[in-house]
Design a protein around this motif. Sequence first.
Motif, mmCIF file in Angstrom:
data_model
loop_
_atom_site.group_PDB
_atom_site.id
_atom_site.type_symbol
_atom_site.label_atom_id
_atom_site.label_comp_id
_atom_site.label_asym_id
_atom_site.label_seq_id
_atom_site.Cartn_x
_atom_site.Cartn_y
_atom_site.Cartn_z
ATOM 1 N N SER A 16 0.845 -1.193 0.000
ATOM 2 C CA SER A 16 0.000 0.000 0.000
ATOM 3 C C SER A 16 0.880 1.242 0.000
ATOM 4 C CB SER A 16 -0.882 0.024 1.247
ATOM 5 O OG SER A 16 -1.749 -1.060 1.251
ATOM 6 N N PRO A 17 0.430 2.297 -0.655
ATOM 7 C CA PRO A 17 1.196 3.538 -0.620
ATOM 8 C C PRO A 17 1.281 4.068 0.808
ATOM 9 C CG PRO A 17 -0.489 3.622 -2.321
ATOM 10 C CD PRO A 17 -0.746 2.405 -1.498
ATOM 11 N N ILE A 18 2.457 4.438 1.209
ATOM 12 C CA ILE A 18 2.684 5.022 2.519
ATOM 13 C C ILE A 18 3.638 6.194 2.320
ATOM 14 C CG2 ILE A 18 4.517 3.371 3.053
ATOM 15 C CD1 ILE A 18 3.639 3.590 5.981
ATOM 16 N N THR A 19 3.389 7.274 3.014
ATOM 17 C CA THR A 19 4.191 8.473 2.819
ATOM 18 C C THR A 19 5.293 8.575 3.874
ATOM 19 O OG1 THR A 19 2.790 9.849 4.215
ATOM 20 C CG2 THR A 19 2.196 9.687 1.866
ATOM 21 N N GLN A 61 8.497 4.832 -4.093
ATOM 22 C CA GLN A 61 8.998 5.512 -5.292
ATOM 23 C C GLN A 61 10.237 6.368 -5.027
ATOM 24 O OE1 GLN A 61 5.741 7.725 -6.986
ATOM 25 N NE2 GLN A 61 4.442 5.919 -7.138
ATOM 26 N N ILE A 62 10.706 6.386 -3.795
ATOM 27 C CA ILE A 62 11.864 7.224 -3.471
ATOM 28 C C ILE A 62 13.135 6.529 -3.941
ATOM 29 C CG2 ILE A 62 13.184 8.320 -1.619
ATOM 30 C CD1 ILE A 62 10.569 8.448 -0.010
ATOM 31 N N ASP A 63 13.958 7.280 -4.670
ATOM 32 C CA ASP A 63 15.241 6.760 -5.143
ATOM 33 C C ASP A 63 16.246 7.904 -5.175
ATOM 34 O OD1 ASP A 63 14.523 8.257 -7.383
ATOM 35 O OD2 ASP A 63 14.195 6.521 -8.663
ATOM 36 N N SER A 64 17.463 7.617 -5.612
ATOM 37 C CA SER A 64 18.517 8.631 -5.606
ATOM 38 C C SER A 64 18.176 9.806 -6.528
ATOM 39 C CB SER A 64 19.873 8.024 -5.984
ATOM 40 O OG SER A 64 19.815 7.430 -7.257
ATOM 41 N N ASP A 65 17.508 9.555 -7.652
ATOM 42 C CA ASP A 65 17.126 10.651 -8.548
ATOM 43 C C ASP A 65 16.159 11.611 -7.868
ATOM 44 O OD1 ASP A 65 18.701 9.734 -10.628
ATOM 45 O OD2 ASP A 65 17.067 8.594 -11.557
#
Length: 144
Positions: A16-19, A61-65
Amino acid sequence: MGAIRLRLWDGAGAASPITLREIYESHLLPGLRQRPHATLQGYRDALSHWEHLTGNPPVQQIDSDLMLRFQQALIPGRSPHTVNKILRTIHPLIVRTWPREMRNLSGLGLCELFAWPRALTTQDAEPRIFSEGEVNALYEAAEV
């Protein structure tokens, strides 16, 4: 504020999406309850910058970019020291989303491990060299 239950599985085979704020409120904040108000405010401010400048994507969706884009978006109107401080504040939240391992026992495995952006370099101010007269005046004013 009630506890937030971490949502990891939606029953459809995907997380599930989590912020990042949910990670903060459910995993980091409980251990910070006795911290000074300024510390907690620093986290809230950093999260507000994150949400405003990144669109608050799910942690998956968090990554180095994305982190580099966030760092670059912080630069206008802020000193390198301030940008670095905001990133240092966000860092423990991001680390919680990384896979669990020996150096990250609190890892939740919500996103892949990625390279953290380098801190912005700052130019230290030139040290002020006092004249002998200024040192003597300071000494006399101190009434030693």
